[in-house]
Design an enzyme around this catalytic site. Structure first.
Site, PDB file in Angstrom:
ATOM      1  N   ASP A 198       1.030  -1.288  -0.043  1.00 26.94           N
ATOM      2  CA  ASP A 198       0.159   0.056  -0.081  1.00 26.94           C
ATOM      3  C   ASP A 198       0.829   1.172   0.121  1.00 26.94           C
ATOM      4  O   ASP A 198       1.958   1.368   0.616  1.00 26.94           O
ATOM      5  CB  ASP A 198      -0.647   0.117   1.317  1.00 26.94           C
ATOM      6  CG  ASP A 198      -1.856   0.862   1.330  1.00 26.94           C
ATOM      7  OD1 ASP A 198      -2.956   0.969   0.344  1.00 26.94           O
ATOM      8  OD2 ASP A 198      -1.898   1.861   2.279  1.00 26.94           O
ATOM      9  N   GLU A 260       1.511  -0.406  -4.848  1.00 24.44           N
ATOM     10  CA  GLU A 260       0.766   0.394  -5.343  1.00 24.44           C
ATOM     11  C   GLU A 260       1.555   1.825  -5.576  1.00 24.44           C
ATOM     12  O   GLU A 260       1.897   2.452  -4.481  1.00 24.44           O
ATOM     13  CB  GLU A 260      -0.396   0.583  -4.226  1.00 24.44           C
ATOM     14  CG  GLU A 260      -1.434   1.572  -4.694  1.00 24.44           C
ATOM     15  CD  GLU A 260      -2.212   2.340  -3.319  1.00 24.44           C
ATOM     16  OE1 GLU A 260      -3.011   2.745  -3.798  1.00 24.44           O
ATOM     17  OE2 GLU A 260      -1.615   2.468  -2.479  1.00 24.44           O
TER      18      GLU A 260
HETATM   19  C1  NOJ Z   1      -4.364   2.989  -0.917  1.00 19.81           C
HETATM   20  C2  NOJ Z   1      -5.695   2.007  -0.497  1.00 19.81           C
HETATM   21  O1  NOJ Z   1      -5.943   1.277  -1.741  1.00 19.81           O
HETATM   22  C3  NOJ Z   1      -6.560   2.836  -0.412  1.00 19.81           C
HETATM   23  O2  NOJ Z   1      -8.116   1.925   0.035  1.00 19.81           O
HETATM   24  C4  NOJ Z   1      -6.252   3.357   1.195  1.00 19.81           C
HETATM   25  O3  NOJ Z   1      -7.425   4.473   1.680  1.00 19.81           O
HETATM   26  C5  NOJ Z   1      -5.173   4.159   1.163  1.00 19.81           C
HETATM   27  N1  NOJ Z   1      -4.125   3.461   0.502  1.00 19.81           N
HETATM   28  C6  NOJ Z   1      -4.496   4.450   2.568  1.00 19.81           C
HETATM   29  O4  NOJ Z   1      -4.125   3.167   3.119  1.00 19.81           O
END
Ligand code: NOJ
Length: 527
Positions: A198, A260
């Protein structure tokens, strides 16, 4: 070759996939029940949205214990069983790892805010008020509010790039590295095949906490009017991934790290692969947000292959739990376009990630404000639509709970139009979207799995995207026009719902074929 080259990874948003115990929320035993389905579909791996204990201010992206399982989703035994059961079906399991921030309920933060000298104080980013008072700098969180919250008892601000209940970790502190390396090993030792990381671009913040500069309104990297040049995207993060890659490589087969990586231009993506010593996979958001036009798609894909080191494995995806589903965003619900999009996703060389429901062409669901459940984006907070539109229950069948939960159980988010698109009806219909997806995945497995095939753009008209992917030639007609093509080769699949017959290229007609509007044809090159 690494297993993820050419692989198909399926993202399960656990709370919304299958409810095994009738509480209206999906859970891990539900995922186990669904593994036969994923095997039938042809998945190589499942990425589970956050499974760790959490107060759920951000539905699991606010972790309060990195070594456990959320009681609402199941137990550690359930997760172990899921890994075993997936393994017997030849599938691997990836977890979502959240290293940028914890929940404010995590024991580290509870300790940290106890006093300025607490053991875990430096696990987080603390700063004194600005000289004239107020937050230490101009950084804003994802809702557009100041990214700093004042902690009255210790008279300092702490940083949060997301909600105030998601304090950012301090990656300048070696103890944070040590803690996460232990977390990685804990899960890899249990048979987890890797992690989706993440906010992979965001872990480090500027050591001097300099103000973010204003963003040019035309700059797509801007957020809430600022360019996150100092509050995220710092180069030091690459050291973390080099360390984690060494840990990943110590397992057999090596664990996979899928980032991500929110960059707005593909040229910035390559850095996350390092010199084949950082992440093996990095999400390509410029592709996700490309316009659904042949020129835009061709261009972002060409730039992706041009900027990645040869052999690096791109990731092709179009939907996830944060954004609008591609069936709506790219295709406006038009089934011809949905089939075309799936055709492209499944034939681009690299790894493909489908979000649950993509395989049936599931669209966004309009969730009325009173039923919204995502604290970060409900009621227009964060300045955009509520993310719940893409988190609604999986549509397994056409009944009132869509086969997601037992009949009569209120589902945690409202169900979409399950009668219009669901697995049960589509499975028995050879002309359905799921049958098309499955056929594509079969061809993909045969021709593209086990490697990152070569990619070459071939000539075509303005609204055409024609490319060679390893031994395949894909012709995608992004227009309302019918298009004549010659020398097609051996047609393996075509997305048009029109009956295959007169339209099939044969040696007798010189390999000519007419593409229907928004049709995608996958052929094997003529020998
Ligand atoms: C990316 C995640 O996919 C999202 O759902 C989340 O709110 C943020 N990062 C913070 O962790």
């Amino acid at each position: 070759m690494p297993w993820w080259h050419g692989a198909f990874i399926y993202q399960v948003y656990v709370r919304s996939w299958r409810d095994s115990d009738g509480d209206g929320y999906g859970d891990l035993p539900g995922v186990i029940d669904g593994l036969d389905y994923l095997e039938w579909l042809g998945a190589d791996a499942v990425w589970l949205s956050p499974t760790m204990p959490s107060p759920d201010d951000d539905w699991g992206y606010d972790v309060s214990d990195y070594l456990g399982v959320h009681p609402g989703l199941g137990t550690l035994d359930d997760l172990d069983r899921l890994v075993r059961e997936a393994g017997t079906r030849g599938m691997r399991v990836l977890l979502d790892l959240v290293p940028n921030h914890t929940s404010s309920a995590h024991a580290w933060f509870v300790d940290a805010r106890g006093s300025r000298t607490s053991r875990h104080r430096d696990f987080y980013v603390w700063a004194d008020p600005a000289p004239g008072g107020g937050p230490p700098n101009n950084w804003l969180d994802h809702t557009g509010e100041p990214a700093w919250t004042f902690d009255e008892p210790t008279r300092q601000y702490y940083l949060h790039n997301f909600l105030p209940s998601q304090p950012d970790l301090n990656w300048w502190n070696p103890s944070v590295h040590e803690a996460f390396e232990g977390i990685l090993r804990f899960w890899l030792d249990r048979g987890i095949a890797g992690f989706r990381i993440d906010v992979a671009h965001g872990l480090y913040k500027d050591a001097e906490l300099r103000d973010d500069p204003p963003a040019d309104p035309a700059d797509p990297r801007g957020r809430n009017g600022l360019l996150p040049a100092y509050s995220a995207n710092r180069p030091e993060v690459h050291g973390v991934y080099r360390d984690w890659r060494r840990i990943a490589e110590a397992y057999s087969p090596p664990a996979v790290l899928l980032g991500e990586t929110w960059v707005r231009e593909v040229s910035e993506l390559a850095a996350f692969y390092g010199d084949d010593d950082e992440l093996q996979l990095a999400f390509n958001f410029p592709f996700v947000f490309a316009d659904f036009r042949a020129d835009a798609m061709r261009s972002v894909v060409a730039r992706t292959f041009a900027s990645l080191r040869p052999g690096a494995c791109p990731v092709w995806t179009a939907s996830n739990h944060d954004i609008s589903r591609f069936a709506t965003r790219w295709c406006g619900g038009d089934e011809r376009r949905i089939r075309l999009a799936l055709g492209v996703l499944a034939t681009l060389p690299g790894a493909m990630v489908l979000y649950y429901g993509d395989e049936i062409g599931m669209p966004d669901v309009d969730v009325p404000p009173a039923l919204q459940r995502d604290p970060m984006t409900m009621n227009g907070r964060a300045g955009g639509p509520c993310r719940d539109r893409s988190r609604t229950p999986m549509q397994w069948s056409g009944g009132p709970t869509g086969g997601f939960a037992p009949e009569g159980v209120p589902t945690w988010l409202p169900l979409g139009d399950a009668a219009a698109a669901n697995v049960a009806d589509e499975r028995v219909d050879p002309s359905s979207v799921i049958s098309w997806t499955r056929a594509l995945l079969g061809v993909r497995r045969l021709y593209l799995s086990g490697s990152v095939a070569s990619y070459e753009e071939l000539p075509g008209g303005d609204d055409q995207w024609v490319y060679r992917a390893g031994p395949l030639v894909v012709r995608a007609n992004f227009s309302e026009e019918r298009v004549q093509v010659a020398g097609v080769g051996q047609v393996l699949l075509r997305s048009s719902a029109e009956p295959v017959g007169a339209g099939v290229a044969t040696a007798a007609n010189g390999g000519n074929l007419e593409l229907a509007p928004w049709e995608c044809v996958v052929a094997a090159e003529s020998p």
